[in-house]
Motif scaffolding. Structure first.
Motif, PDB file in Angstrom:
ATOM      1  N   LEU A 214      30.724 -21.400   9.280  1.00 53.98           N
ATOM      2  CA  LEU A 214      31.429 -21.225  10.553  1.00 53.98           C
ATOM      3  C   LEU A 214      32.933 -21.126  10.358  1.00 53.98           C
ATOM      4  CD1 LEU A 214      29.408 -23.657  12.849  1.00 53.98           C
ATOM      5  CD2 LEU A 214      29.505 -21.154  13.035  1.00 53.98           C
ATOM      6  N   SER A 215      33.463 -21.773   9.326  1.00 58.73           N
ATOM      7  CA  SER A 215      34.905 -21.726   9.085  1.00 58.73           C
ATOM      8  C   SER A 215      35.372 -20.317   8.734  1.00 58.73           C
ATOM      9  CB  SER A 215      35.307 -22.712   7.986  1.00 58.73           C
ATOM     10  OG  SER A 215      34.889 -22.251   6.721  1.00 58.73           O
ATOM     11  N   MET A 216      34.476 -19.460   8.297  1.00 54.25           N
ATOM     12  CA  MET A 216      34.810 -18.080   7.959  1.00 54.25           C
ATOM     13  C   MET A 216      34.584 -17.115   9.118  1.00 54.25           C
ATOM     14  SD  MET A 216      33.440 -17.814   4.032  1.00 54.25           S
ATOM     15  CE  MET A 216      31.797 -18.469   4.327  1.00 54.25           C
ATOM     16  N   THR A 217      34.133 -17.639  10.241  1.00 58.49           N
ATOM     17  CA  THR A 217      33.803 -16.812  11.389  1.00 58.49           C
ATOM     18  C   THR A 217      35.027 -16.628  12.278  1.00 58.49           C
ATOM     19  OG1 THR A 217      31.554 -17.691  11.322  1.00 58.49           O
ATOM     20  CG2 THR A 217      32.232 -16.639  13.355  1.00 58.49           C
TER      21      THR A 217
ATOM     22  N   ASN B 117      27.430 -29.713   6.350  1.00 60.00           N
ATOM     23  CA  ASN B 117      28.529 -29.175   5.545  1.00 60.00           C
ATOM     24  C   ASN B 117      28.400 -27.679   5.287  1.00 60.00           C
ATOM     25  OD1 ASN B 117      29.856 -31.626   5.354  1.00 60.00           O
ATOM     26  ND2 ASN B 117      28.825 -32.199   3.454  1.00 60.00           N
TER      27      ASN B 117
ATOM     28  N   HIS C 284      25.382 -16.382  14.259  1.00 60.55           N
ATOM     29  CA  HIS C 284      26.368 -17.179  14.988  1.00 60.55           C
ATOM     30  C   HIS C 284      26.085 -17.083  16.487  1.00 60.55           C
ATOM     31  CE1 HIS C 284      30.858 -17.422  16.379  1.00 60.55           C
ATOM     32  NE2 HIS C 284      30.227 -18.572  16.577  1.00 60.55           N
TER      33      HIS C 284
ATOM     34  N   ARG D 236      34.872 -18.045  15.967  1.00 62.16           N
ATOM     35  CA  ARG D 236      34.358 -19.405  16.121  1.00 62.16           C
ATOM     36  C   ARG D 236      34.938 -20.056  17.371  1.00 62.16           C
ATOM     37  NH1 ARG D 236      34.170 -24.512  11.926  1.00 62.16           N
ATOM     38  NH2 ARG D 236      32.842 -25.759  13.272  1.00 62.16           N
TER      39      ARG D 236
ATOM     40  N   SER E 212      34.604 -23.830  19.883  1.00 59.21           N
ATOM     41  CA  SER E 212      34.363 -25.263  19.690  1.00 59.21           C
ATOM     42  C   SER E 212      32.879 -25.609  19.787  1.00 59.21           C
ATOM     43  CB  SER E 212      35.162 -26.079  20.701  1.00 59.21           C
ATOM     44  OG  SER E 212      34.771 -25.750  22.015  1.00 59.21           O
TER      45      SER E 212
ATOM     46  N   GLU F 125      29.165 -25.816   8.471  1.00 58.99           N
ATOM     47  CA  GLU F 125      30.604 -25.867   8.743  1.00 58.99           C
ATOM     48  C   GLU F 125      31.360 -24.873   7.866  1.00 58.99           C
ATOM     49  OE1 GLU F 125      32.626 -27.153  10.892  1.00 58.99           O
ATOM     50  OE2 GLU F 125      31.214 -28.393  11.973  1.00 58.99           O
ATOM     51  N   GLN F 126      30.963 -24.758   6.603  1.00 65.83           N
ATOM     52  CA  GLN F 126      31.622 -23.809   5.702  1.00 65.83           C
ATOM     53  C   GLN F 126      31.424 -22.380   6.183  1.00 65.83           C
ATOM     54  OE1 GLN F 126      30.078 -24.700   1.816  1.00 65.83           O
ATOM     55  NE2 GLN F 126      31.619 -26.266   1.428  1.00 65.83           N
TER      56      GLN F 126
END
Length: 103
Positions: free
Chosen positions: A69-72, A63, A47, A75, A77, A66-67
């Motif tokens: 990063l959604s758990m980071t 996709n 990351h 995170r 913008s 994004e999945q």
């Protein structure tokens, strides 16, 4: 690449176009980017937070990215996974920051 502790922990790395940010960081032994999955977009340990002025040059996250990063938890913008950012000659001088913690 700037560390999470500020510019005094910055690292400068040479790169070859076509390499990923993760590959360059791992090859340059930059601390804070592990790349545990080897660049398969499956772990989130690469990351990076791209500075605003460079973010548009990094492309659009897919996709799978994004999945991940959604758990980071850290995170931002302008977060990307370094394994998914393929460097071009136009990215010479790009700055990315590292989160305090990787997944």
């Amino acid at each position: 690449m700037g560390g999470h502790d500020g510019p005094e922990y910055a690292h400068v790395a040479e790169f070859k176009a076509g390499s990923s940010v993760m590959q360059i960081a791992v090859d340059s032994a930059i601390p804070g980017i592990d790349g545990d999955c080897g660049g398969e977009c499956a772990c989130g340990t690469c990351h990076v937070i791209v500075t605003n002025e460079w973010f548009s040059k990094t492309g659009t996250p897919g996709n799978e990215e994004e999945q991940m990063l959604s758990m980071t938890p850290e995170r931002a913008s302008t977060s990307r996974l370094g394994c998914q950012v393929v460097l071009t000659d136009e990215m010479d001088g790009m700055t990315v920051h590292l989160p305090e913690f990787q997944m």
